[in-house]
Design a protein around this motif. Structure first.
Motif, PDB file in Angstrom:
ATOM      1  N   ARG A 231      52.878  34.235  27.332  1.00 53.61           N
ATOM      2  CA  ARG A 231      51.680  34.323  26.503  1.00 53.61           C
ATOM      3  C   ARG A 231      50.452  34.605  27.338  1.00 53.61           C
ATOM      4  NH1 ARG A 231      50.535  30.478  21.374  1.00 53.61           N
ATOM      5  NH2 ARG A 231      52.116  31.333  19.993  1.00 53.61           N
ATOM      6  N   GLU A 232      50.317  33.903  28.430  1.00 53.79           N
ATOM      7  CA  GLU A 232      49.149  34.070  29.282  1.00 53.79           C
ATOM      8  C   GLU A 232      49.582  34.386  30.707  1.00 53.79           C
ATOM      9  OE1 GLU A 232      46.475  30.763  29.132  1.00 53.79           O
ATOM     10  OE2 GLU A 232      45.432  31.578  27.397  1.00 53.79           O
ATOM     11  N   VAL A 233      48.962  35.416  31.283  1.00 52.68           N
ATOM     12  CA  VAL A 233      49.171  35.776  32.674  1.00 52.68           C
ATOM     13  C   VAL A 233      47.796  35.801  33.333  1.00 52.68           C
ATOM     14  CG1 VAL A 233      50.008  37.525  34.280  1.00 52.68           C
ATOM     15  CG2 VAL A 233      51.209  37.150  32.121  1.00 52.68           C
ATOM     16  N   GLN A 234      47.601  34.981  34.345  1.00 49.12           N
ATOM     17  CA  GLN A 234      46.316  34.887  35.006  1.00 49.12           C
ATOM     18  C   GLN A 234      46.066  36.093  35.919  1.00 49.12           C
ATOM     19  OE1 GLN A 234      43.898  32.553  34.507  1.00 49.12           O
ATOM     20  NE2 GLN A 234      45.252  31.800  32.877  1.00 49.12           N
ATOM     21  N   PRO A 235      44.792  36.491  36.092  1.00 47.71           N
ATOM     22  CA  PRO A 235      44.488  37.560  37.059  1.00 47.71           C
ATOM     23  C   PRO A 235      44.960  37.159  38.449  1.00 47.71           C
ATOM     24  CG  PRO A 235      42.572  37.030  35.710  1.00 47.71           C
ATOM     25  CD  PRO A 235      43.587  35.965  35.441  1.00 47.71           C
ATOM     26  N   GLU A 236      45.254  38.139  39.270  1.00 46.06           N
ATOM     27  CA  GLU A 236      45.727  37.840  40.620  1.00 46.06           C
ATOM     28  C   GLU A 236      45.070  38.773  41.628  1.00 46.06           C
ATOM     29  OE1 GLU A 236      49.911  37.358  43.146  1.00 46.06           O
ATOM     30  OE2 GLU A 236      49.939  37.740  40.990  1.00 46.06           O
ATOM     31  N   ASP A 270      30.365  31.808  39.573  1.00 44.39           N
ATOM     32  CA  ASP A 270      31.229  32.211  38.467  1.00 44.39           C
ATOM     33  C   ASP A 270      31.215  33.727  38.353  1.00 44.39           C
ATOM     34  OD1 ASP A 270      31.768  29.611  37.906  1.00 44.39           O
ATOM     35  OD2 ASP A 270      30.883  29.605  35.894  1.00 44.39           O
ATOM     36  N   PHE A 271      32.344  34.304  37.955  1.00 49.44           N
ATOM     37  CA  PHE A 271      32.398  35.736  37.680  1.00 49.44           C
ATOM     38  C   PHE A 271      33.538  36.014  36.724  1.00 49.44           C
ATOM     39  CE2 PHE A 271      34.724  34.750  41.516  1.00 49.44           C
ATOM     40  CZ  PHE A 271      35.921  35.432  41.411  1.00 49.44           C
ATOM     41  N   VAL A 272      33.517  37.187  36.145  1.00 50.16           N
ATOM     42  CA  VAL A 272      34.520  37.590  35.167  1.00 50.16           C
ATOM     43  C   VAL A 272      35.392  38.689  35.755  1.00 50.16           C
ATOM     44  CG1 VAL A 272      34.899  38.688  32.915  1.00 50.16           C
ATOM     45  CG2 VAL A 272      33.095  36.962  33.188  1.00 50.16           C
ATOM     46  N   ILE A 273      36.720  38.523  35.663  1.00 48.77           N
ATOM     47  CA  ILE A 273      37.641  39.600  36.015  1.00 48.77           C
ATOM     48  C   ILE A 273      37.832  40.447  34.762  1.00 48.77           C
ATOM     49  CG2 ILE A 273      39.922  40.213  36.869  1.00 48.77           C
ATOM     50  CD1 ILE A 273      38.177  38.757  38.884  1.00 48.77           C
ATOM     51  N   GLU A 274      37.326  41.672  34.806  1.00 52.80           N
ATOM     52  CA  GLU A 274      37.399  42.562  33.650  1.00 52.80           C
ATOM     53  C   GLU A 274      38.841  43.008  33.383  1.00 52.80           C
ATOM     54  OE1 GLU A 274      35.007  43.163  31.683  1.00 52.80           O
ATOM     55  OE2 GLU A 274      33.157  42.749  32.793  1.00 52.80           O
ATOM     56  N   LYS A 275      39.048  43.636  32.250  1.00 53.07           N
ATOM     57  CA  LYS A 275      40.378  44.147  31.894  1.00 53.07           C
ATOM     58  C   LYS A 275      40.851  45.186  32.898  1.00 53.07           C
ATOM     59  CE  LYS A 275      39.494  43.518  26.946  1.00 53.07           C
ATOM     60  NZ  LYS A 275      39.392  44.193  25.619  1.00 53.07           N
ATOM     61  N   TYR A 310      46.360  38.798  31.285  1.00 55.67           N
ATOM     62  CA  TYR A 310      46.927  39.249  30.007  1.00 55.67           C
ATOM     63  C   TYR A 310      47.107  38.060  29.075  1.00 55.67           C
ATOM     64  CZ  TYR A 310      48.019  43.837  31.963  1.00 55.67           C
ATOM     65  OH  TYR A 310      47.923  45.086  32.517  1.00 55.67           O
ATOM     66  N   GLN A 311      46.938  38.328  27.795  1.00 56.81           N
ATOM     67  CA  GLN A 311      47.215  37.334  26.765  1.00 56.81           C
ATOM     68  C   GLN A 311      47.912  38.039  25.609  1.00 56.81           C
ATOM     69  OE1 GLN A 311      44.006  35.368  24.389  1.00 56.81           O
ATOM     70  NE2 GLN A 311      44.781  33.514  25.357  1.00 56.81           N
ATOM     71  N   PHE A 312      49.065  37.543  25.234  1.00 52.09           N
ATOM     72  CA  PHE A 312      49.884  38.167  24.199  1.00 52.09           C
ATOM     73  C   PHE A 312      50.169  39.636  24.526  1.00 52.09           C
ATOM     74  CE2 PHE A 312      47.751  34.705  21.891  1.00 52.09           C
ATOM     75  CZ  PHE A 312      48.838  34.054  21.328  1.00 52.09           C
ATOM     76  N   VAL A 318      38.789  37.432  32.066  1.00 48.52           N
ATOM     77  CA  VAL A 318      39.030  36.040  32.456  1.00 48.52           C
ATOM     78  C   VAL A 318      37.912  35.576  33.388  1.00 48.52           C
ATOM     79  CG1 VAL A 318      40.598  34.419  33.581  1.00 48.52           C
ATOM     80  CG2 VAL A 318      41.521  36.315  32.227  1.00 48.52           C
ATOM     81  N   LYS A 319      37.380  34.395  33.111  1.00 50.66           N
ATOM     82  CA  LYS A 319      36.305  33.851  33.933  1.00 50.66           C
ATOM     83  C   LYS A 319      36.875  33.028  35.079  1.00 50.66           C
ATOM     84  CE  LYS A 319      31.813  31.553  33.459  1.00 50.66           C
ATOM     85  NZ  LYS A 319      30.869  30.924  32.513  1.00 50.66           N
TER      86      LYS A 319
END
Length: 338
Positions: A231-236, A270-275, A310-312, A318-319
């Protein structure tokens, strides 16, 4: 390690993810004012809540933790192995409360991980969920527990209508963001599940075997299919987070003004990993001044591109939070300025 040195003070950068050093002086409590974004402030009127740790430990060596909302109501009560508000290590029963004073959660912790029994409550006071853990795990997002580490025993909606009893029943959840429906058997998900997410624009189907997701398929708003097995895959970061830590340590440039002021402490950015995997929207949560935060953002912008989260089965933003520990210490005798 690339450092701009011009005086007999050597600079060391330590990257850690949950570590702050706090001087424990002869005092009864540590009072910390915490902002909405998780940062710290010296002013109570700028805080979202107040955290108080009692420095006298109990018979088990644990320190009492109490957080309070601005209205004075209790936000959290529990116990920590470490008497440092920025490095909490939860142990035993920890309770959280809604701002209206009603109990929100009661959870058992072992070595800073969820353990034993977790109970959640609706804002109106009705019991929402009871889950039993037979192996400790980090606290994940709601309804994304790994069922093989726990069992859902009870679930009811805000009206008190029971959906899951003794680990069995049909689970149904719906809000403005989406919905979810499926069967629980013996405390774990079983068979086909379905639902929607992102304001119900996307649909998903999942199949479970004894609580383990075997496959899932998302149909996006354009009708495209996206298969997944998590369901959820964290950025790497390429090579893992240790590689990012090494990159920052080797490429961070200590500002000359900070060196002159002998600035030490921890930045929190803090920062956001974009798609697309690119870091963006940098926000300084804790700043040490003298240009230290700007240089921290600069080095993160120079780092490699991430693999997105990724989600679904769909890429998501992802922050992330990255602490950067800066420390100046006098150079050994006989060392020359550079």
């Amino acid at each position: 390690m690339k450092l701009d040195l011009f005086n007999p003070y050597k600079c060391f950068i330590y990257l850690i993810f949950i570590c702050f050093a706090t001087s424990l002086k002869a005092q009864e409590t540590i009072v910390t004012y915490i902002k909405k974004n998780g940062g710290y402030t010296a002013r109570k009127d700028s805080a979202a809540y107040t955290s108080i740790i009692r420095l006298k430990p109990n018979e088990m060596g644990l320190y009492e933790l109490n957080d309070y909302y601005l209205n004075g109501n209790l936000k959290r009560h529990g116990w920590t192995k470490i008497a440092d508000p920025r490095k909490l290590h939860l142990e035993g029963i920890v309770e959280t409360y809604y701002e209206n004073g009603n109990l929100a959660t009661s959870a058992g912790y072992n070595d800073n991980k969820l353990s034993d029994t977790l109970k959640r409550y609706h804002k109106n006071g009705h019991l929402k969920e009871t889950r039993l853990f037979f192996r400790s795990e980090r606290s994940p997002n709601e309804f994304l527990f790994v069922d093989r580490n726990s069992r859902l025993i009870y679930y009811a909606d805000s009206t008190g209508r029971v959906q899951i009893s003794d680990g069995n029943g049909t689970f149904e959840f719906k809000n403005k963001e989406g919905s979810e429906k499926g069967q629980y058997m013996n405390g774990v998900r079983e068979g086909r599940w379905e639902g929607t997410f992102r304001s119900s624009k996307n649909r998903f189907e999942e199949w479970y075997e004894n609580g383990v997701l075997s496959k899932g398929i998302t149909t996006d708003s354009a009708g495209n299919l996206h298969p997944y097995t998590q369901r959820e895959v964290q950025p790497e970061y390429p090579g893992g987070i240790q590689k990012l830590m090494m990159f920052v340590a080797q490429n961070y440039k200590y500002p000359k003004e900070a060196l002159q002021a002998r600035v030490s402490g921890q930045l929190l950015i803090d920062f956001v990993i974009e798609k697309t995997g690119i870091p963006n929207e940098f926000e300084v949560i804790n700043d040490l001044g003298y240009g230290t935060a700007a240089n921290g953002i600069e080095v993160l912008q120079k780092a490699k591109k991430w693999t997105p989260g990724y989600q679904f089965g769909l890429p998501v933003r992802v922050k992330y939070s990255l602490p950067i520990r800066l420390h100046t210490t006098p150079a050994p005798k006989g060392a020359k300025s550079q």
